[in-house]
Write a protein that holds these residues in place. Structure first.
Motif, PDB file in Angstrom:
ATOM      1  N   LEU A   1       0.828  -1.201   0.000  1.00 50.46           N
ATOM      2  CA  LEU A   1       0.000   0.000   0.000  1.00 50.46           C
ATOM      3  C   LEU A   1       0.867   1.257   0.000  1.00 50.46           C
ATOM      4  O   LEU A   1       0.579   2.221  -0.710  1.00 50.46           O
ATOM      5  CB  LEU A   1      -0.930  -0.002   1.211  1.00 50.46           C
ATOM      6  CG  LEU A   1      -1.892   1.173   1.341  1.00 50.46           C
ATOM      7  CD1 LEU A   1      -2.876   1.176   0.182  1.00 50.46           C
ATOM      8  CD2 LEU A   1      -2.630   1.098   2.661  1.00 50.46           C
ATOM      9  N   ARG A   2       1.955   1.239   0.767  1.00 47.57           N
ATOM     10  CA  ARG A   2       2.859   2.392   0.789  1.00 47.57           C
ATOM     11  C   ARG A   2       3.514   2.612  -0.564  1.00 47.57           C
ATOM     12  O   ARG A   2       3.743   3.743  -0.977  1.00 47.57           O
ATOM     13  CB  ARG A   2       3.928   2.208   1.869  1.00 47.57           C
ATOM     14  CG  ARG A   2       3.391   2.399   3.254  1.00 47.57           C
ATOM     15  CD  ARG A   2       4.457   2.651   4.293  1.00 47.57           C
ATOM     16  NE  ARG A   2       5.666   1.880   4.153  1.00 47.57           N
ATOM     17  CZ  ARG A   2       5.950   0.790   4.866  1.00 47.57           C
ATOM     18  NH1 ARG A   2       5.101   0.332   5.745  1.00 47.57           N
ATOM     19  NH2 ARG A   2       7.090   0.174   4.699  1.00 47.57           N
TER      20      ARG A   2
ATOM     21  N   VAL B   1      -8.297  -9.580   6.834  1.00 52.59           N
ATOM     22  CA  VAL B   1      -8.032  -8.267   6.234  1.00 52.59           C
ATOM     23  C   VAL B   1      -6.930  -8.384   5.184  1.00 52.59           C
ATOM     24  O   VAL B   1      -7.031  -7.810   4.097  1.00 52.59           O
ATOM     25  CB  VAL B   1      -7.679  -7.223   7.319  1.00 52.59           C
ATOM     26  CG1 VAL B   1      -7.130  -5.954   6.710  1.00 52.59           C
ATOM     27  CG2 VAL B   1      -8.912  -6.917   8.158  1.00 52.59           C
ATOM     28  N   ALA B   2      -5.884  -9.140   5.477  1.00 56.79           N
ATOM     29  CA  ALA B   2      -4.797  -9.315   4.499  1.00 56.79           C
ATOM     30  C   ALA B   2      -5.315 -10.018   3.247  1.00 56.79           C
ATOM     31  O   ALA B   2      -5.010  -9.599   2.117  1.00 56.79           O
ATOM     32  CB  ALA B   2      -3.641 -10.092   5.114  1.00 56.79           C
ATOM     33  N   VAL B   3      -6.118 -11.055   3.423  1.00 52.73           N
ATOM     34  CA  VAL B   3      -6.677 -11.779   2.272  1.00 52.73           C
ATOM     35  C   VAL B   3      -7.591 -10.861   1.462  1.00 52.73           C
ATOM     36  O   VAL B   3      -7.542 -10.847   0.231  1.00 52.73           O
ATOM     37  CB  VAL B   3      -7.421 -13.048   2.741  1.00 52.73           C
ATOM     38  CG1 VAL B   3      -8.255 -13.642   1.626  1.00 52.73           C
ATOM     39  CG2 VAL B   3      -6.434 -14.066   3.268  1.00 52.73           C
ATOM     40  N   GLY B   4      -8.425 -10.088   2.155  1.00 48.72           N
ATOM     41  CA  GLY B   4      -9.307  -9.156   1.453  1.00 48.72           C
ATOM     42  C   GLY B   4      -8.526  -8.115   0.666  1.00 48.72           C
ATOM     43  O   GLY B   4      -8.874  -7.789  -0.467  1.00 48.72           O
ATOM     44  N   PHE B   5      -7.449  -7.606   1.258  1.00 46.53           N
ATOM     45  CA  PHE B   5      -6.636  -6.613   0.562  1.00 46.53           C
ATOM     46  C   PHE B   5      -5.977  -7.221  -0.669  1.00 46.53           C
ATOM     47  O   PHE B   5      -5.937  -6.596  -1.736  1.00 46.53           O
ATOM     48  CB  PHE B   5      -5.586  -6.047   1.512  1.00 46.53           C
ATOM     49  CG  PHE B   5      -4.876  -4.859   0.962  1.00 46.53           C
ATOM     50  CD1 PHE B   5      -5.499  -3.633   0.908  1.00 46.53           C
ATOM     51  CD2 PHE B   5      -3.586  -4.975   0.479  1.00 46.53           C
ATOM     52  CE1 PHE B   5      -4.847  -2.529   0.393  1.00 46.53           C
ATOM     53  CE2 PHE B   5      -2.931  -3.880  -0.033  1.00 46.53           C
ATOM     54  CZ  PHE B   5      -3.563  -2.649  -0.078  1.00 46.53           C
ATOM     55  N   ILE B   6      -5.491  -8.456  -0.554  1.00 43.73           N
ATOM     56  CA  ILE B   6      -4.878  -9.140  -1.695  1.00 43.73           C
ATOM     57  C   ILE B   6      -5.901  -9.319  -2.815  1.00 43.73           C
ATOM     58  O   ILE B   6      -5.618  -9.063  -3.987  1.00 43.73           O
ATOM     59  CB  ILE B   6      -4.287 -10.498  -1.261  1.00 43.73           C
ATOM     60  CG1 ILE B   6      -3.078 -10.271  -0.351  1.00 43.73           C
ATOM     61  CG2 ILE B   6      -3.925 -11.354  -2.463  1.00 43.73           C
ATOM     62  CD1 ILE B   6      -2.598 -11.527   0.351  1.00 43.73           C
ATOM     63  N   ARG B   7      -7.104  -9.753  -2.458  1.00 42.87           N
ATOM     64  CA  ARG B   7      -8.142  -9.973  -3.477  1.00 42.87           C
ATOM     65  C   ARG B   7      -8.530  -8.677  -4.176  1.00 42.87           C
ATOM     66  O   ARG B   7      -8.731  -8.656  -5.387  1.00 42.87           O
ATOM     67  CB  ARG B   7      -9.366 -10.623  -2.842  1.00 42.87           C
ATOM     68  CG  ARG B   7      -9.125 -12.067  -2.504  1.00 42.87           C
ATOM     69  CD  ARG B   7     -10.332 -12.719  -1.936  1.00 42.87           C
ATOM     70  NE  ARG B   7     -10.036 -14.114  -1.622  1.00 42.87           N
ATOM     71  CZ  ARG B   7     -10.852 -14.897  -0.989  1.00 42.87           C
ATOM     72  NH1 ARG B   7     -12.022 -14.471  -0.587  1.00 42.87           N
ATOM     73  NH2 ARG B   7     -10.507 -16.151  -0.745  1.00 42.87           N
TER      74      ARG B   7
END
Length: 116
Positions: free
Chosen positions: A31-32, A96-102
C-alpha cells in the motif's frame, strides 16, 4: 506488537499468528508503494508510538465507512479502518490481508481490461 521494520523469524519457524501478522505488514508495504504520498502516515500509524491514537482513528474510519451513503463520508474509510484495527486485533489480520490481496488482484485485472 513487533516493529514492522525489525526482521521477523524465518517462515518455517514462525507461528501462524506471526505469519498472519507478517502477511498483513507486507500488504501495508504494498500500500505504501502504491500510494507514496501516504507513506509517512502509514509508517507512523504502524509504529508502537501511535498505538493510543490508532484505535480511535480505526474505529472512526470504520464507522464512517459504514455511513458511506452520506455526502462527506466514503466507502474507502471502511477498509482503511479495518486495516488499522487489524494491526492491534490478531483475529482480523488474516481476513483483512486476504481481502486486501483480493482487491488488489481484482483492481489489476480491471486495469488490464480497461487498457486493452
Amino acid at each position: 506488537m513487533t516493529d514492522p521494520l525489525r526482521p521477523q523469524p524465518s517462515p518455517s519457524r514462525a507461528t501462524p499468528r506471526q505469519r498472519r501478522h507478517a502477511r498483513l505488514m507486507r500488504q501495508f508495504d504494498k500500500l505504501r508503494r502504491m500510494l507514496p504520498w501516504l507513506d509517512g502516515w502509514i509508517r507512523h500509524l504502524q509504529s508502537d508510538r501511535a498505538a493510543l491514537i490508532r484505535l480511535p482513528i480505526a474505529i472512526l474510519l470504520t464507522l464512517g465507512g459504514m455511513l458511506w451513503f452520506l455526502p462527506v463520508l466514503g466507502l474507502w474509510m471502511l477498509p482503511a479502518g479495518l486495516m488499522l484495527l487489524a494491526i492491534d486485533i490478531p483475529a482480523l489480520q488474516g481476513p483483512v490481508a486476504v481481502g486486501f490481496i483480493r482487491v488488489r488482484r481484482w483492481w489489476a485485472r480491471r486495469r488490464r481490461n480497461w487498457r486493452s
